[in-house]
Every structure is written in structure tokens, then in C-alpha cells.
Design a protein around this motif. Structure first.
Motif, PDB file in Angstrom:
ATOM      1  N   ARG A   1      -8.701   0.115   9.141  1.00 17.99           N
ATOM      2  CA  ARG A   1      -9.857  -0.568   8.555  1.00 17.99           C
ATOM      3  C   ARG A   1      -9.498  -1.191   7.201  1.00 17.99           C
ATOM      4  N   ASP A   2      -8.736  -0.467   6.393  1.00 20.92           N
ATOM      5  CA  ASP A   2      -8.352  -0.985   5.080  1.00 20.92           C
ATOM      6  C   ASP A   2      -7.384  -2.163   5.204  1.00 20.92           C
TER       7      ASP A   2
ATOM      8  N   ARG B   1       0.829  -1.211   0.000  1.00 17.70           N
ATOM      9  CA  ARG B   1       0.000   0.000   0.000  1.00 17.70           C
ATOM     10  C   ARG B   1       0.863   1.259   0.000  1.00 17.70           C
TER      11      ARG B   1
ATOM     12  N   ALA C   1      -7.188  -4.237   7.746  1.00 16.19           N
ATOM     13  CA  ALA C   1      -7.942  -5.373   8.275  1.00 16.19           C
ATOM     14  C   ALA C   1      -8.758  -6.047   7.174  1.00 16.19           C
ATOM     15  N   LYS C   2      -9.384  -5.236   6.331  1.00 20.98           N
ATOM     16  CA  LYS C   2     -10.187  -5.785   5.241  1.00 20.98           C
ATOM     17  C   LYS C   2      -9.324  -6.606   4.300  1.00 20.98           C
ATOM     18  N   GLU C   3      -8.161  -6.078   3.935  1.00 22.31           N
ATOM     19  CA  GLU C   3      -7.283  -6.783   3.000  1.00 22.31           C
ATOM     20  C   GLU C   3      -6.652  -8.015   3.625  1.00 22.31           C
TER      21      GLU C   3
ATOM     22  N   ASP D   1      -8.146  -9.739   5.872  1.00 20.06           N
ATOM     23  CA  ASP D   1      -9.260 -10.601   6.263  1.00 20.06           C
ATOM     24  C   ASP D   1      -9.226 -10.897   7.765  1.00 20.06           C
ATOM     25  N   CYS D   2      -9.092  -9.828   8.535  1.00 16.89           N
ATOM     26  CA  CYS D   2      -9.086  -9.975   9.986  1.00 16.89           C
ATOM     27  C   CYS D   2      -9.853  -8.815  10.601  1.00 16.89           C
ATOM     28  N   ALA D   3     -10.160  -8.918  11.866  1.00 17.34           N
ATOM     29  CA  ALA D   3     -10.828  -7.829  12.569  1.00 17.34           C
ATOM     30  C   ALA D   3      -9.840  -6.694  12.818  1.00 17.34           C
ATOM     31  N   VAL D   4     -10.364  -5.483  12.911  1.00 17.21           N
ATOM     32  CA  VAL D   4      -9.493  -4.336  13.185  1.00 17.21           C
ATOM     33  C   VAL D   4      -8.740  -4.552  14.492  1.00 17.21           C
TER      34      VAL D   4
END
Length: 199
Positions: free
Chosen positions: A35-36, A23, A38-40, A42-45
Motif C-alpha cells: 500500500r505504501d 525506503r 503504491a501510494k508513493e 501513484d499507482c494502484a496496489v
């Protein structure tokens, strides 16, 4: 059981560092958002903060990798130049620094854009990578100024690095006080020749 948990933590840590590096390489340090990530990943923040104290720690980890790559580029530039005069070696390393910065603009900028200070608890491995880089510079500096004390050699090493870094930064960003791309290397060479007495 504890071993499995620790293994998962380490796997997540490595995954987050890889994602963060990608990134930063693509968008710069501003792309590091919990947040981004965690999404990438695939886990919780909240899982991010189980392996890192904060986002700054992730950036430091990425910077550590960047310092490794930078150090490798600088070391590679010395191959075949080991017996060259010290000023010439400094110039060769500085040109390698410029080329690395030009090829990796966002990860390179993040080395200096990240919020860090001497009051922070900076990892020892990170400081070791930084000292390794300065060590490459200190060798020829010591040859140029054999009568300098060890402390002053350290200051001169950082002074020369700061001078080269400033030229590279202004040159690559096309600031008004910078110079055209094809003249940056020449400017670095002239500066180092004058500062070291062209030894």
C-alpha cells in the motif's frame, strides 16, 4: 500499442525499485509494504503485481543493486593491491566489506534478511552478481591453497566470507560477542591471517 504498454510496465518497475531502495535505505526491509509503495508510486496496489510476482521480487531487485555496489566497493579496494600477497588482498577486501556495511547498514542487512532459499526461482542476474562477489574472494583463496580441489576452493571461499560476515555483523550490532568498532578491522585481519596461514 503493446510496445507502449510494455514501456509503461518497465517505467513502473523501475520506479517501484527506486522507491523500495529508498525506503529500505531509510527504514529497512520492514518498510516494504504494498500500500505504501503504491501510494508513493501513484499507482494502484494491483499494478504492483502486474510487474512483480510479489513484494519479495522487489526486495530481490533492490538486493541486486546492493550487490552491484558492494562488488564495486570490493573491486575498488583491489586497485593498487593487485600484486599484494593473497592474504593481504583478502584483508583489504574484507575491510572494504566492513566499510560498505557500516555506510549502508539497512540495504546491507536486507541482503541477508530477505527470505530466499535455493528452492526459489532466483533470477540468473542476481546469482551472477553474487558469484562475481565470490569470484573476487576465490582468486586469492586459490593462491593460498593451491592443492585444494575446485569444489573445496568454493567451500573455503564461502567459509572465509561467512567468518568475515559474522565478525562484521556482530561488531556493527554491538552484540556481546562483538568487538569495539576500532578493533573490528584488526579482528578480521587476525582471523584471515590465521585461517590462510598468513600467505
Amino acid at each position: 500499442m503493446a510496445g507502449k504498454v510494455e514501456k509503461r510496465r518497465e517505467e513502473l518497475r523501475k520506479k517501484l525499485i527506486t522507491i523500495a531502495e529508498q525506503r529500505i535505505r531509510a527504514e529497512g526491509i520492514s518498510a516494504i509494504k504494498a500500500r505504501d509503495l503504491a501510494k508513493e508510486a501513484d499507482c494502484a496496489v494491483g499494478a504492483i503485481y502486474n510487474v512483480f510476482d510479489d513484494l519479495s521480487d522487489i526486495v530481490i531487485a533492490v538486493n541486486g543493486i546492493t550487490f552491484q555496489h558492494l562488488g564495486q566497493a570490493v573491486a575498488a579496494s583491489l586497485v593498487g593491491n593487485e600484486t599484494a600477497p593473497p592474504t593481504e588482498r583478502l584483508i583489504v577486501m574484507s575491510h572494504a566489506y566492513l566499510e560498505f556495511a557500516a555506510a549502508n547498514p539497512r540495504t546491507w542487512r536486507t541482503l541477508f534478511d530477505a527470505r530466499m532459499s535455493t528452492e526459489m526461482d532466483i533470477p540468473s542476474w542476481y546469482l551472477a552478481e553474487l558469484e562475481l562477489l565470490f569470484g573476487y574472494i576465490a582468486g586469492p583463496v586459490r593462491e593460498c591453497f593451491p592443492d585444494m580441489s575446485g569444489d573445496d576452493i568454493g567451500l573455503m571461499t564461502r567459509a572465509l566470507f561467512s567468518s568475515v560476515h559474522g565478525i562484521v555483523l556482530l561488531g556493527l550490532e554491538n552484540r556481546i560477542s562483538g568487538v569495539p568498532d576500532d578493533q573490528i578491522k584488526r579482528m578480521i585481519s587476525i582471523t584471515l591471517q590465521q585461517l590462510t596461514g598468513n600467505k
